[in-house]
Write an enzyme that holds these catalytic residues in place. Sequence first.
Site, PDB file in Angstrom:
ATOM      1  N   LEU A 167       0.861  -1.183   0.000  1.00  0.00           N
ATOM      2  CA  LEU A 167       0.000   0.000   0.000  1.00  0.00           C
ATOM      3  C   LEU A 167       0.896   1.231   0.000  1.00  0.00           C
ATOM      4  O   LEU A 167       1.881   1.291   0.745  1.00  0.00           O
ATOM      5  CB  LEU A 167      -0.897   0.028   1.245  1.00  0.00           C
ATOM      6  CG  LEU A 167      -2.229  -0.714   1.196  1.00  0.00           C
ATOM      7  CD1 LEU A 167      -2.912  -0.616   2.558  1.00  0.00           C
ATOM      8  CD2 LEU A 167      -3.143  -0.168   0.122  1.00  0.00           C
ATOM      9  N   ASP A 168       0.562   2.223  -0.831  1.00  0.00           N
ATOM     10  CA  ASP A 168       1.315   3.473  -0.834  1.00  0.00           C
ATOM     11  C   ASP A 168       1.277   4.116   0.551  1.00  0.00           C
ATOM     12  O   ASP A 168       0.319   3.907   1.312  1.00  0.00           O
ATOM     13  CB  ASP A 168       0.717   4.459  -1.844  1.00  0.00           C
ATOM     14  CG  ASP A 168       0.851   3.983  -3.277  1.00  0.00           C
ATOM     15  OD1 ASP A 168       1.784   3.208  -3.560  1.00  0.00           O
ATOM     16  OD2 ASP A 168       0.017   4.390  -4.115  1.00  0.00           O
ATOM     17  N   PRO A 169       2.305   4.904   0.907  1.00  0.00           N
ATOM     18  CA  PRO A 169       2.289   5.589   2.210  1.00  0.00           C
ATOM     19  C   PRO A 169       1.007   6.388   2.432  1.00  0.00           C
ATOM     20  O   PRO A 169       0.468   6.424   3.547  1.00  0.00           O
ATOM     21  CB  PRO A 169       3.513   6.500   2.139  1.00  0.00           C
ATOM     22  CG  PRO A 169       4.453   5.778   1.227  1.00  0.00           C
ATOM     23  CD  PRO A 169       3.570   5.130   0.190  1.00  0.00           C
ATOM     24  N   ALA A 210      -1.948   5.721   1.429  1.00  0.00           N
ATOM     25  CA  ALA A 210      -3.128   4.871   1.583  1.00  0.00           C
ATOM     26  C   ALA A 210      -3.234   4.281   2.980  1.00  0.00           C
ATOM     27  O   ALA A 210      -2.241   4.027   3.657  1.00  0.00           O
ATOM     28  CB  ALA A 210      -3.095   3.757   0.545  1.00  0.00           C
ATOM     29  N   ARG A 257      -4.285   5.150  -8.528  1.00  0.00           N
ATOM     30  CA  ARG A 257      -3.698   6.441  -8.922  1.00  0.00           C
ATOM     31  C   ARG A 257      -3.806   6.651 -10.431  1.00  0.00           C
ATOM     32  O   ARG A 257      -4.051   7.765 -10.905  1.00  0.00           O
ATOM     33  CB  ARG A 257      -2.232   6.501  -8.495  1.00  0.00           C
ATOM     34  CG  ARG A 257      -2.044   6.705  -6.996  1.00  0.00           C
ATOM     35  CD  ARG A 257      -0.572   6.778  -6.648  1.00  0.00           C
ATOM     36  NE  ARG A 257       0.088   5.480  -6.758  1.00  0.00           N
ATOM     37  CZ  ARG A 257       1.300   5.290  -7.274  1.00  0.00           C
ATOM     38  NH1 ARG A 257       1.982   6.315  -7.763  1.00  0.00           N
ATOM     39  NH2 ARG A 257       1.839   4.097  -7.302  1.00  0.00           N
TER      40      ARG A 257
END
Length: 338
Positions: free
Chosen positions: A44-46, A48, A187
Amino acid sequence: MKRGTTDLCLVLAVDKPSGMTSHDVVNRARRIFGERRIGHTGTLDPLASGVLPLCVGPATRLDQFLTGHDKSYVVSVVFGAATDTDDCDGEVIRTGEVPDEVFDPFFASVFVAGLVGKSKQLPPVYSAIKVGGTKACDAARKGRVIDLAPRDIEVYSAELLGIWGADGTEPARWDIAFAVSKGTYIRALARDIGNSLGCPAHVGALRRTSAGAVGLADCVTLEALEEVGERAALDPLKVLGMRFIYLDDETAARVRNGNPLRADAVELFERRSADPAAELCACTAGVRPSCEPPRDGEVVALVAANRIVALYEYRSGKRQFASRCVFPIGVSRGCSDL
């Protein structure tokens, strides 16, 4: 506690907070359990938050079977600016006027519904996809752009949850709930929504609400994990979504040595997907014998003493199950009694 190895072997899920990397969460879990063998099953992206499954101890060998699941998200798509990372953590690279139709509920609902279906998606420049052994995001940070190929994705459902910013007090945005196939970048969806409307856009907030069969209700916060520890274990049969075979002690001993199983000597079971009251046979709550024969190449879980002791693959040519992955101490099934 010094990190090393323990006798823990389990799967759990953390509700990742925004602002932490997935690796940050893994490191926190390593400190909590005193176990270095911990991994996550899908970055997971930071930015998120939300569902992040973790495997602990020898259960990390399950990760290859847990990374290809469909996922669902709630995302805020912010209009008027594009960033180099396609989210609000990046640098603004382009701005533009927001068209009036963005604030039209009918237009927005129809547009979002039209996102459902199969398509080709160009991944974000800042992504973990490797080309020639180099991650695209690592190259981008060094000022190099890797040529990424479009990928096949599918949006299973898309629902507009709200429209914001019409009064000018905040940036224009759509909140959308998505269910998507593996490999879909939210994204990139936000970026492409803006491009379709002739208006730059990016992700302002993102929350993963499910990964395969694991939902937010199955997750614990990091603070709760500190308190409950291994009691946060999930039933890996639910997480894996596989059919399974119950073993007696004698057969379990053979399986732990990697011996094959004859298909006609075992019975396949599956978790119920419906209310037991709706089933014709409800002799064992939550579980039913499977009516379908095993498929060539199908991987099933083997259960003994309420732990998963192995994953086996069906070989139709030999009509037997062969070992793929053995867990000598077994993977905990948490509180499950199925």
